[in-house]
Design a protein around this motif. Structure first.
Motif, PDB file in Angstrom:
ATOM      1  N   UNK A  98      33.115  44.739   0.213  1.00 30.71           N
ATOM      2  CA  UNK A  98      33.992  43.593   0.449  1.00 30.71           C
ATOM      3  C   UNK A  98      35.371  43.926  -0.101  1.00 30.71           C
ATOM      4  N   UNK A  99      36.404  43.737   0.703  1.00 33.01           N
ATOM      5  CA  UNK A  99      37.772  43.957   0.245  1.00 33.01           C
ATOM      6  C   UNK A  99      38.640  42.777   0.680  1.00 33.01           C
ATOM      7  N   UNK A 100      39.657  42.475  -0.124  1.00 34.39           N
ATOM      8  CA  UNK A 100      40.551  41.376   0.230  1.00 34.39           C
ATOM      9  C   UNK A 100      41.570  41.796   1.282  1.00 34.39           C
ATOM     10  N   UNK A 101      42.004  43.050   1.201  1.00 34.23           N
ATOM     11  CA  UNK A 101      42.994  43.555   2.135  1.00 34.23           C
ATOM     12  C   UNK A 101      42.577  44.946   2.597  1.00 34.23           C
ATOM     13  N   UNK A 102      43.005  45.294   3.801  1.00 30.55           N
ATOM     14  CA  UNK A 102      42.631  46.602   4.327  1.00 30.55           C
ATOM     15  C   UNK A 102      43.689  47.060   5.320  1.00 30.55           C
ATOM     16  N   UNK A 103      43.591  48.302   5.709  1.00 31.35           N
ATOM     17  CA  UNK A 103      44.432  48.841   6.771  1.00 31.35           C
ATOM     18  C   UNK A 103      43.606  49.837   7.557  1.00 31.35           C
ATOM     19  N   UNK A 116      28.039  51.012   5.179  1.00 30.27           N
ATOM     20  CA  UNK A 116      27.216  50.395   6.223  1.00 30.27           C
ATOM     21  C   UNK A 116      27.784  49.070   6.703  1.00 30.27           C
ATOM     22  N   UNK A 117      28.447  48.342   5.809  1.00 33.43           N
ATOM     23  CA  UNK A 117      29.075  47.069   6.200  1.00 33.43           C
ATOM     24  C   UNK A 117      30.396  46.973   5.452  1.00 33.43           C
ATOM     25  N   UNK A 118      31.474  46.744   6.186  1.00 35.76           N
ATOM     26  CA  UNK A 118      32.821  46.701   5.611  1.00 35.76           C
ATOM     27  C   UNK A 118      33.432  45.360   5.991  1.00 35.76           C
ATOM     28  N   UNK A 119      33.633  44.494   5.004  1.00 29.41           N
ATOM     29  CA  UNK A 119      34.044  43.116   5.266  1.00 29.41           C
ATOM     30  C   UNK A 119      35.387  42.852   4.608  1.00 29.41           C
ATOM     31  N   UNK A 120      36.356  42.431   5.413  1.00 34.17           N
ATOM     32  CA  UNK A 120      37.696  42.150   4.916  1.00 34.17           C
ATOM     33  C   UNK A 120      37.869  40.636   4.767  1.00 34.17           C
ATOM     34  N   UNK A 122      36.194  38.271   3.341  1.00 39.10           N
ATOM     35  CA  UNK A 122      35.058  37.482   3.814  1.00 39.10           C
ATOM     36  C   UNK A 122      34.013  37.217   2.760  1.00 39.10           C
ATOM     37  N   UNK A 123      34.435  37.216   1.476  1.00 41.13           N
ATOM     38  CA  UNK A 123      33.456  37.047   0.403  1.00 41.13           C
ATOM     39  C   UNK A 123      33.137  35.576   0.191  1.00 41.13           C
ATOM     40  N   UNK A 124      31.999  35.158   0.700  1.00 46.84           N
ATOM     41  CA  UNK A 124      31.479  33.819   0.459  1.00 46.84           C
ATOM     42  C   UNK A 124      30.006  33.974   0.105  1.00 46.84           C
ATOM     43  N   UNK A 125      29.562  33.225  -0.886  1.00 46.38           N
ATOM     44  CA  UNK A 125      28.210  33.420  -1.392  1.00 46.38           C
ATOM     45  C   UNK A 125      27.159  33.275  -0.303  1.00 46.38           C
ATOM     46  N   UNK A 126      27.376  32.347   0.634  1.00 50.15           N
ATOM     47  CA  UNK A 126      26.373  32.113   1.674  1.00 50.15           C
ATOM     48  C   UNK A 126      26.314  33.230   2.710  1.00 50.15           C
ATOM     49  N   UNK A 127      27.323  34.094   2.723  1.00 51.19           N
ATOM     50  CA  UNK A 127      27.348  35.197   3.696  1.00 51.19           C
ATOM     51  C   UNK A 127      26.793  36.486   3.140  1.00 51.19           C
ATOM     52  N   UNK A 128      26.651  36.562   1.830  1.00 47.74           N
ATOM     53  CA  UNK A 128      26.317  37.834   1.196  1.00 47.74           C
ATOM     54  C   UNK A 128      24.994  38.393   1.715  1.00 47.74           C
TER      55      UNK A 128
END
Length: 210
Positions: A98-103, A116-120, A122-128
């Motif tokens: 999980x990252x807050x910003x990316x390029x 395996x999973x790269x999420x920009x 998108x950190x919410x407890x219900x999604x983890x």
């Protein structure tokens, strides 16, 4: 390098990962790690190991022996990212980042590192938990492809060895291709060895004898 994961594997029907996972969470922020931990525990995952910094990271991961690794970063430096990408290459585990910003360059580096999973953002407890499920399934699918590719390469190499050995027998004994193959097969059966082992031994002997 950490050995094979004990739990991060497909279910019997191959559609979903096991739920009794051990998850290691790498996060420099204890508050953010708590969000991930909350989401995991709400999803029924009780074995959560929090790693609050990157010091001696591989050893600590080896001690935790997790099934899945979650990397949670707010504004990581390039040095920290490179260290974590290197860890991802070595741990042989599903890794969700999980990252807050990316390029584009960072995303490509994550792909190259085997994330395996790269999420920009998108950190919410219900999604983890759902993201971890995706990471495990992607990791297992990729591992199967790698295993199948390795097996195909090994089979092709073995066929080449057998073909070469048959050629040597055909030339030395004046036999047909089928007769040469049957001779190799009988030899392997009599010695209870693999056909390719007998073929390789024949080739090695021929090379030594010139």
């Amino acid at each position: 390098m950490i050995g094979p994961a004990p739990g991060a594997r497909d279910s019997d029907d191959g559609t979903s990962p096991k739920s009794d996972l051990t998850v290691a969470v790498i996060d420099l922020s204890r508050a953010r790690a708590a969000i991930v931990e909350e989401g995991l525990r709400q999803a029924g995952i009780e074995r959560v190991v929090i790693i609050p910094d990157t010091a001696d990271l591989l050893r600590r991961l080896a001690e935790a022996n997790p099934d899945v690794v979650v990397i949670d970063l707010e504004s990581p430096s390039r040095d920290v990212l490179e260290q974590l990408f290197q860890v991802s290459r070595l741990v042989e585990r599903p890794v969700a980042m999980f990252v807050d910003q990316s390029d584009a360059a960072m995303m490509q580096a994550a792909v190259d590192a085997g994330i395996s999973a790269y999420v920009v953002d998108g950190l919410k407890s219900e999604r983890v938990k759902s993201i971890i499920d995706v990471a495990v399934l992607r990791f297992n699918a990729f591992a199967r492809l790698q295993r199948e590719l390795s097996e195909a390469k090994s089979e092709l190499a073995a066929r080449k060895v057998v073909e070469r050995a048959k050629g040597l027998i055909m030339k030395a004994k004046g036999l047909s291709e089928e007769e040469a193959y049957n001779l190799l097969r009988r030899k392997a059966m009599n010695e209870k060895r693999k056909l390719v082992e007998i073929a390789q031994a024949l080739i090695t002997s021929a090379e030594l004898l010139g």
